[in-house]
Design a protein around this motif. Structure first.
Motif, mmCIF file in Angstrom:
data_model
loop_
_atom_site.group_PDB
_atom_site.id
_atom_site.type_symbol
_atom_site.label_atom_id
_atom_site.label_comp_id
_atom_site.label_asym_id
_atom_site.label_seq_id
_atom_site.Cartn_x
_atom_site.Cartn_y
_atom_site.Cartn_z
ATOM 1 N N PHE A 86 8.224 -1.090 4.795
ATOM 2 C CA PHE A 86 8.426 -0.705 3.459
ATOM 3 C C PHE A 86 10.068 -1.025 3.209
ATOM 4 O O PHE A 86 10.418 -1.015 2.194
ATOM 5 C CB PHE A 86 8.403 0.975 3.299
ATOM 6 C CG PHE A 86 9.292 1.564 4.319
ATOM 7 C CD1 PHE A 86 10.615 1.885 3.890
ATOM 8 C CD2 PHE A 86 8.925 2.063 5.440
ATOM 9 C CE1 PHE A 86 11.553 2.961 4.420
ATOM 10 C CE2 PHE A 86 9.666 2.839 6.042
ATOM 11 C CZ PHE A 86 10.934 3.335 5.725
ATOM 12 N N LEU A 87 10.665 -1.398 4.410
ATOM 13 C CA LEU A 87 12.127 -1.794 4.092
ATOM 14 C C LEU A 87 12.296 -3.423 3.528
ATOM 15 O O LEU A 87 13.297 -3.626 3.365
ATOM 16 C CB LEU A 87 12.846 -1.710 5.524
ATOM 17 C CG LEU A 87 13.005 -0.173 5.890
ATOM 18 C CD1 LEU A 87 13.782 -0.083 7.379
ATOM 19 C CD2 LEU A 87 14.125 0.575 5.009
ATOM 20 N N GLN A 88 11.070 -4.111 3.738
ATOM 21 C CA GLN A 88 11.348 -5.425 3.529
ATOM 22 C C GLN A 88 11.695 -5.789 2.032
ATOM 23 O O GLN A 88 11.113 -5.003 1.200
ATOM 24 C CB GLN A 88 9.833 -6.250 3.553
ATOM 25 C CG GLN A 88 9.496 -6.142 4.932
ATOM 26 C CD GLN A 88 8.183 -6.915 5.420
ATOM 27 O OE1 GLN A 88 7.453 -7.316 4.567
ATOM 28 N NE2 GLN A 88 7.632 -6.443 6.540
ATOM 29 N N SER A 89 12.603 -6.812 1.885
ATOM 30 C CA SER A 89 13.140 -6.948 0.702
ATOM 31 C C SER A 89 12.341 -8.117 -0.144
ATOM 32 O O SER A 89 12.646 -8.497 -1.359
ATOM 33 C CB SER A 89 14.610 -7.371 0.510
ATOM 34 O OG SER A 89 14.831 -8.569 1.388
ATOM 35 N N GLY A 90 11.496 -8.739 0.601
ATOM 36 C CA GLY A 90 10.995 -10.048 -0.065
ATOM 37 C C GLY A 90 11.816 -11.347 -0.085
ATOM 38 O O GLY A 90 11.408 -12.375 -0.486
ATOM 39 N N GLU A 91 12.933 -11.203 0.460
ATOM 40 C CA GLU A 91 13.719 -12.390 0.502
ATOM 41 C C GLU A 91 13.389 -13.300 1.812
ATOM 42 O O GLU A 91 14.003 -14.166 1.846
ATOM 43 C CB GLU A 91 15.375 -12.093 0.412
ATOM 44 C CG GLU A 91 15.582 -11.434 -0.654
ATOM 45 C CD GLU A 91 17.139 -11.238 -0.899
ATOM 46 O OE1 GLU A 91 17.862 -11.802 -0.103
ATOM 47 O OE2 GLU A 91 17.624 -10.820 -1.803
#
Length: 427
Positions: free
Chosen positions: A191-196
């Motif tokens: 859930f911490l993933q930023s998508g970058e």
């Protein structure tokens, strides 16, 4: 060792023997005391082998003695006072304190003491079930110490089970991410993933962990408030004695400031100090990037080379400070007019280059004309009107970037030779 008192209400002829055997073989220590008729003190009338092992005394040494022989300097007087109050009122008591073995060593004991009454409700004895909780309490203390130590560290710590579900996070994790411990318990850290980061990054990470490899890598994650942070993270595996992964321990250092500073320095290294445009070195890299894309993918590109007309006379007449101001003003116009992603370059002196990726000649020519008109429309209170001469050329299959740049420069030379403030195209 005396036999246990057997309840009068039992109807099972073997119950007494069964009860005796059960208590004798019980894991927990059991003692029975009288009701304290002798001088108000309580005497031990029964103890099982577990109690003897716990205290170091034999049954012979204990029977008829007061349980006070187990007390010592660290025995909590408040606990004893509560114990006496409960016994005096015939109530159940539960508590813990420090007792002492025959050899003088101390141990933590947990008591559960119940009164045994006759048919008329008169207390006849007390049964105490006890357990040495020293190891458990010390383990809890070590666990509490570890938790305090983890909370004291400035690095964010996360512990997850083998299914990657979060079991523990420290205070530094809460401060870094904005998520509370209760909010993330049982969640997967994804859930911490930023998508970058591209999906391949996480696939390779999971594969490495599955192979039993610890990982040191950089993450770009997202806080609860949506802001991005950069994390240098170490993920370590905890395995059981058979080598099966049981837990993951992640230690994260917030390196956002360092990353941002590095990016800033890198950006500064690629920027012209006066105008803020890309410098020539960065422009050359941009040119080579477009040229490789053209060769490999067949996507054409174009160049615009612009030069401030009569710039030397501006410097001579108004001074270099005003000349620098005109360079910055020209840079502002170029930045405003070019397409998104096509950053202009200060190529040298009063000359500017625009590398136009995936662009046809006619589109580059139209853009150059719009730039020329925009610059000519600028009216400076000191210098007055300043104009640009521009050369335009588009890449031709098989042509080198050097040859394309040479044709663009020749077109610019024609624009200046033909009267300036115009666009010349190299066909």
């Amino acid at each position: 060792m005396t036999s246990l008192p057997i309840p009068a209400t039992t109807t099972c002829p073997d119950f007494g023997q069964l009860l005796q055997t059960a208590v004798e073989q019980a894991f927990n220590a059991v003692i029975v005391t009288d009701a304290g008729q002798q001088n108000g003190d309580f005497c031990i009338i029964y103890c099982n082998p577990a109690f003897c092992r716990m205290t170091g005394y034999t049954a012979t040494e204990l029977l008829g003695r007061s349980p006070r022989l187990l007390q010592g300097p660290k025995t909590d007087p408040l606990v004893l006072q509560k114990l006496r109050e409960c016994l005096e009122k015939g109530r159940f008591f539960q508590g813990s304190t420090v007792n002492y073995r025959k050899d003088g060593s101390s141990y933590l004991v947990e008591w559960s003491i119940s009164p045994v009454s006759d048919a008329h409700g008169k207390v006849q004895a007390y049964v105490s079930v006890q357990q040495d909780i020293t190891a458990r309490v010390r383990a809890e203390q070590r666990q509490a110490l570890l938790a305090r130590a983890l909370n004291a560290t400035q690095d964010a710590v996360l512990i997850a089970d083998k299914q990657a579900q979060i079991l523990f996070v420290n205070q530094a994790f809460e401060e870094l991410t904005g998520y509370g411990s209760d909010e993330v318990q049982g969640d997967n850290p994804k859930f911490l993933q930023s998508g970058e980061r591209k999906p391949d990054f996480y696939i390779q990470l999971r594969d490495a962990l599955a192979r039993g490899e610890s990982c040191n890598t950089m993450f770009t994650d997202r806080r609860r408030d949506g802001s991005i942070y950069h994390a240098a993270q170490t993920i370590t595996l905890l395995q059981d004695e058979t080598g099966i992964i049981q837990h993951y321990v992640s230690v994260t250092k917030d390196v956002t400031e360092l990353v941002m500073r590095t990016q800033e320095l890198r950006e500064q290294a690629h920027r012209d100090a006066l105008t803020g445009l890309l410098n020539r070195r960065a422009g050359e890299k941009r040119l080579q990037h477009c040229h490789r894309a053209a060769q490999m993918e067949g996507r054409g590109y174009a160049l615009i080379l612009a030069d401030i007309d009569r710039f030397k006379s501006i410097n001579d007449r108004f001074g270099h400070e005003e000349g620098d101001r005109m360079l910055k003003r020209c840079a502002d116009v170029l930045s405003r007019m070019v397409r998104s992603g096509d950053a202009p370059v200060r190529w040298g002196g009063e000359e500017f280059l625009i590398v136009l990726s995936d662009c046809k000649l006619h589109a580059a020519q139209d853009l150059a004309e719009r730039v020329r008109r925009a610059m000519a429309a600028e009216r400076d209170v000191v210098v007055g009107t300043i104009t640009l001469s521009l050369g335009v050329a588009a890449w031709q299959p098989g042509e080198s970037s050097t040859a394309l740049l040479r044709r663009t420069d020749q077109a610019l030379y024609r624009a200046k030779a033909d009267g300036r403030n115009q666009v010349a195209v190299a066909f």
